[in-house]
Enzyme design. Structure first.
Site, mmCIF file in Angstrom:
data_model
loop_
_atom_site.group_PDB
_atom_site.id
_atom_site.type_symbol
_atom_site.label_atom_id
_atom_site.label_comp_id
_atom_site.label_asym_id
_atom_site.label_seq_id
_atom_site.Cartn_x
_atom_site.Cartn_y
_atom_site.Cartn_z
ATOM 1 N N ASP A 27 -2.254 -9.973 4.131
ATOM 2 C CA ASP A 27 -3.627 -9.520 4.279
ATOM 3 C C ASP A 27 -4.432 -10.091 3.106
ATOM 4 O O ASP A 27 -3.866 -10.482 2.090
ATOM 5 C CB ASP A 27 -3.664 -7.989 4.272
ATOM 6 C CG ASP A 27 -5.070 -7.449 4.354
ATOM 7 O OD1 ASP A 27 -5.856 -7.975 5.155
ATOM 8 O OD2 ASP A 27 -5.383 -6.504 3.610
ATOM 9 N N ASP A 61 -3.325 -2.213 8.418
ATOM 10 C CA ASP A 61 -2.169 -3.094 8.273
ATOM 11 C C ASP A 61 -0.873 -2.440 8.762
ATOM 12 O O ASP A 61 0.130 -3.130 8.934
ATOM 13 C CB ASP A 61 -1.983 -3.505 6.798
ATOM 14 C CG ASP A 61 -3.136 -4.342 6.282
ATOM 15 O OD1 ASP A 61 -3.644 -5.171 7.059
ATOM 16 O OD2 ASP A 61 -3.537 -4.157 5.125
ATOM 17 N N ASP A 68 -2.104 -3.469 2.640
ATOM 18 C CA ASP A 68 -2.319 -2.233 1.889
ATOM 19 C C ASP A 68 -3.170 -1.202 2.616
ATOM 20 O O ASP A 68 -3.335 -0.097 2.125
ATOM 21 C CB ASP A 68 -2.962 -2.540 0.526
ATOM 22 C CG ASP A 68 -4.438 -2.885 0.643
ATOM 23 O OD1 ASP A 68 -4.807 -3.482 1.674
ATOM 24 O OD2 ASP A 68 -5.200 -2.568 -0.276
#
Length: 781
Positions: free
Chosen positions: A328, A528, A524
């Site tokens: 990410d 996700d 995080d």
């Protein structure tokens, strides 16, 4: 009541994890004492001439090991595993049958020693995991008015006010109330330095109060708190067999019949039952079954020491075989919080004054950009004024009075009649992928603050280390816009970028990458969590990440540093390599010893001694996974870390100098009037008084201190060359100023070179700062 009817779930978890291991370790120790006493007593009797007594002692020691060996075989078969200890039972019975009592006593001692060594190795290897469990708090002090009473942590609810005394562990996640808290977060982060947390700051359960007592407002229950999630992971660590351990079980499945066949063949061809017993003696216990679990648990323990909790051995082994890394962007590769990138000022104003005015008004705003502006102003030591009559319109900005002037900070509607400096600031924001907070003073445009979520300082080094550890493909999956995503990917050298993704899109991308091989997904946020669950290995950055992402992950990084992921991968690769090396090495040595015994070259007694040596060797080799390796991050001395922190803080202060240099160059573009010349003079003053002394101190203090850890002075040579270039350009600006003073102002032929020197100096400084922050400052926590 002194004890509570209900124990904390964390306390029950600790008991469930530790009790079986303690019982097993104690039994192995007792068996070792019994077999050792029997062997020594028999030896003493033989030396004293009482050979019958000696044989009886050795036979008794052998018999003492038969019963637990049979129990271990039945237990393994009950779990559906290969009962390799069956070889030990046959060897013990065989020595009794053929009268090789000394060999039987040695096998019994070997069996007990192996179990004891395995228990000790597992105990040592899982030390850090046990430390996590034993650290779990089970009581809290609840504050109700003036009354404070002790309750189980399971009874604490969100919103409760707790008191945390000196040396106590924070029982739940919460928010500091009242006084500043001084905390030791080493259990979660692995860093030994204490940190200060201001009132209103969120803190995590599991940290230790290293200062005075303070109040804590609970924001989560015990079950939903950070430390509870870590304990749940620690409970599972090592509970499930890793693929490399199951591989050892598959080897054992054919090793057992091979051993029995070799013993039968030796007996058949030689007619000697003693040779068959000798083959069984050197075939048991199989060292590959001891080495692989010890190496895997050692890796889990070492990762925990670095602030990385891995769910189980399977996740560790998969992490060590991973070839594709999916990341990410926001909060993973970037800091997850906007920071001031640049400050533009209208003619007649200074960038520092623009930042101070904007921060003064934004002190009462909860907006994330406002907080970034205020934090930056305070880091630069600017004194803020108290605003009055503040109002805020969501999505637009704040308005208020500061020092007698009516200010506005926020977003302006598109307009074609912006001044040149404002259009330049807009263009710069587009090119840099930044947001703009405009400042107006008494209705007139006065400046602009450019903000962007910056790259983590440790991200480039982390990706280089990950590629060195075996990661072949690195892909970014982000919900952000394509432009900033591509810029970040270009800086980091990523292999692919997928931008504008929602949670379902991320899951689809993860599944597509899974076809290439073992895939690791790092994130995080709540969005996700599905992608983490879809990957072979999900890694959650748990320091600021959501509970959902941590629960869905196989690996949780408990400190706010992405470079710990590189530590975990390096540890996983090394642990897996050592596990396979130990298991296969021990098995090869056992097969060679079996061949020697089958040909009569190795009698049972000598074979028992040799097998004991093989077992010890493979266990000691497996324990190497506990030690540091050259692939792990550089560890600096405390005085060097202190230097890094000092110069990193100075970098924050010197952003004002960079703004002044850029502002002076911009003003020269509009002409060489008195205002532009004054801006150049101010930039030169800041360079002489603040920046050049900083560069000199770095060259003569920081770089020599870093050189030993980085491999010598050549490691900092290119950065020293940058210092030389910065000083050269600063001297060039000073020379231009001196010539301008002598001629009544800068001449036309000077302007191009002066402006080029200022722009060049600004560019070199930005690059130099970024390189130092990436290569040097990221080494210190």
């Amino acid at each position: 009541m002194k004890c509570f009817a209900r124990r904390s779930p964390l306390r029950r978890a600790l008991t469930a994890v530790t009790r079986p291991r303690l019982a097993s370790a104690r039994f192995a120790s007792v068996l070792l004492v019994v077999t050792a006493v029997a062997l020594v007593a028999g030896g003493a009797a033989w030396l004293g001439g009482a050979r019958n007594v000696g044989d009886w002692c050795w036979a008794a020691g052998t018999a003492a090991a038969v019963v637990p060996a049979v129990a271990w075989v039945l237990s393994a078969l009950g779990r559906g595993e290969g009962g390799v200890d069956l070889i030990a039972v046959l060897a013990l019975g065989g020595t009794l049958a053929v009268g090789e009592y000394l060999a039987g006593a040695l096998i019994a001692l070997m069996l007990a020693t192996g179990r004891t060594l395995e228990a000790a190795a597992r105990r040592r290897a899982s030390h850090d995991l046990r430390a996590l469990l034993e650290h779990a708090p089970h009581e809290a002090r609840l504050k109700s008015g003036d009354e404070v009473r002790t309750v189980p942590t399971a009874r604490v609810g969100a919103g409760d006010l707790l008191v945390v005394g000196p040396g106590e562990v924070l029982p739940v996640d919460g928010e500091v109330v009242g006084a500043t808290a001084v905390l030791d977060e080493s259990v979660l982060t692995g860093e030994p330095l204490t940190v200060e947390r201001e009132p209103g700051t969120r803190v995590r359960s599991g940290t230790v109060n290293a200062g005075g007592a303070f109040d804590l407002r609970a924001t989560a229950t015990e079950r939903d708190s950070t430390y509870a999630g870590i304990v749940r992971l620690a409970r599972q660590a090592g509970a499930e067999s890793a693929p490399v351990v199951r591989l050892a079980d598959r080897y054992a499945a054919w090793f057992l019949p091979l051993s029995l066949a070799a013993a039968a063949l030796a007996w058949l061809l030689s007619g000697s039952a003693v040779r068959a017993v000798a083959v069984l003696v050197v075939a048991t216990p199989c060292p590959l079954l001891l080495a692989a679990p010890v190496a895997i648990v050692s890796g889990l323990s070492r990762a925990a020491r670095h602030g990385v909790v891995i769910r189980d051995g399977a996740a560790l082994e998969s992490l060590g075989r991973a070839r594709t890394l999916l990341l990410d962007k926001t909060g993973t590769l970037t800091c997850g919080r906007p920071r001031v990138l640049d400050v533009a000022a209208a003619p007649g104003r200074k960038p520092a004054d623009v930042l101070r005015s904007a921060a003064s008004l934004d002190q009462f705003s909860p907006h994330v950009l406002a907080r970034a502006i205020v934090d930056t102003a305070r880091e630069r030591g600017l004194r803020l004024s108290l605003p009055t009559h503040v109002t805020e319109e969501p999505g637009l900005g704040a308005t208020g009075t500061v020092d007698g002037h009516r200010l506005f900070v926020g977003r302006l509607l598109p307009s074609a009649d912006r001044p040149d400096w404002a259009r330049a600031a807009e263009n710069r924001a587009v090119l840099d992928g930044a947001a703009v907070a405009w400042l107006t003073v008494d209705g007139r445009l006065a400046g602009a603050v450019l903000l962007r979520d910056p790259l983590r300082h440790d991200a480039p080094r982390t990706l280089r280390r990950l590629r060195a550890a075996g990661i072949e493909r690195v892909v970014m999956l982000t919900g952000d816009r394509a432009e900033p995503a591509r810029e970040t990917a270009a800086v980091l050298g990523l292999d692919a970028v997928h931008a504008g993704l929602g949670p379902a899109d991320k899951v689809a991308a993860v599944r597509a990458e899974r076809a290439r091989g073992i895939t690791v997904m790092v994130g995080d946020g709540v969005n996700d969590a599905p992608a983490l669950a879809a990957a072979h290995v999900g890694v959650a950055l748990g320091a600021r990440g959501s509970t959902a992402s941590s629960e869905a992950a196989d690996v949780v990084v408990t400190t706010d540093r992405v470079d710990r992921l590189a530590d975990a991968v390096a540890i996983a690769v090394r642990s897996r390599r050592i596990a396979v090396q130990s298991a296969l090495g021990g098995m090869v040595l056992s097969l060679l010893a079996m061949a020697a015994a089958a040909f009569g070259l190795l009698p049972p007694t000598a074979g028992a001694l040799l097998q004991e040596g093989i077992d010890v060797a493979v266990i000691l080799n497996a324990l190497r996974a506990l030690r540091a390796d050259a692939t792990e991050r550089i560890v600096l001395a405390p005085d060097v870390e202190a230097l890094i922190h000092r110069f990193a803080a100075e970098h924050d202060d010197l952003r004002e100098v960079l703004d002044a240099v850029r502002d002076a160059a911009d003003r020269l573009g509009a002409g060489a009037g008195p205002e532009a010349l004054a801006a150049v003079g101010e930039a030169h003053r800041l360079l002489s008084d603040r920046l050049l002394p900083h560069e000199y101190a770095e060259e003569h203090q920081l770089y020599p201190a870093l050189a030993p850890a980085l491999g010598g002075p050549e490691a900092t040579a290119t950065m020293s060359r940058a210092h030389t270039e910065i000083e050269r350009l600063a001297r060039r600006v000073a020379t231009h100023l001196a010539m301008a003073d002598g001629d009544g102002g800068p001449q036309a032929e000077q302007l191009d070179d002066l402006r080029a020197s200022l722009y060049g100096l600004h560019t070199v400084l930005r690059l130099h700062f970024a390189q130092e922050e990436e290569n040097y400052f990221s080494l210190a926590p």
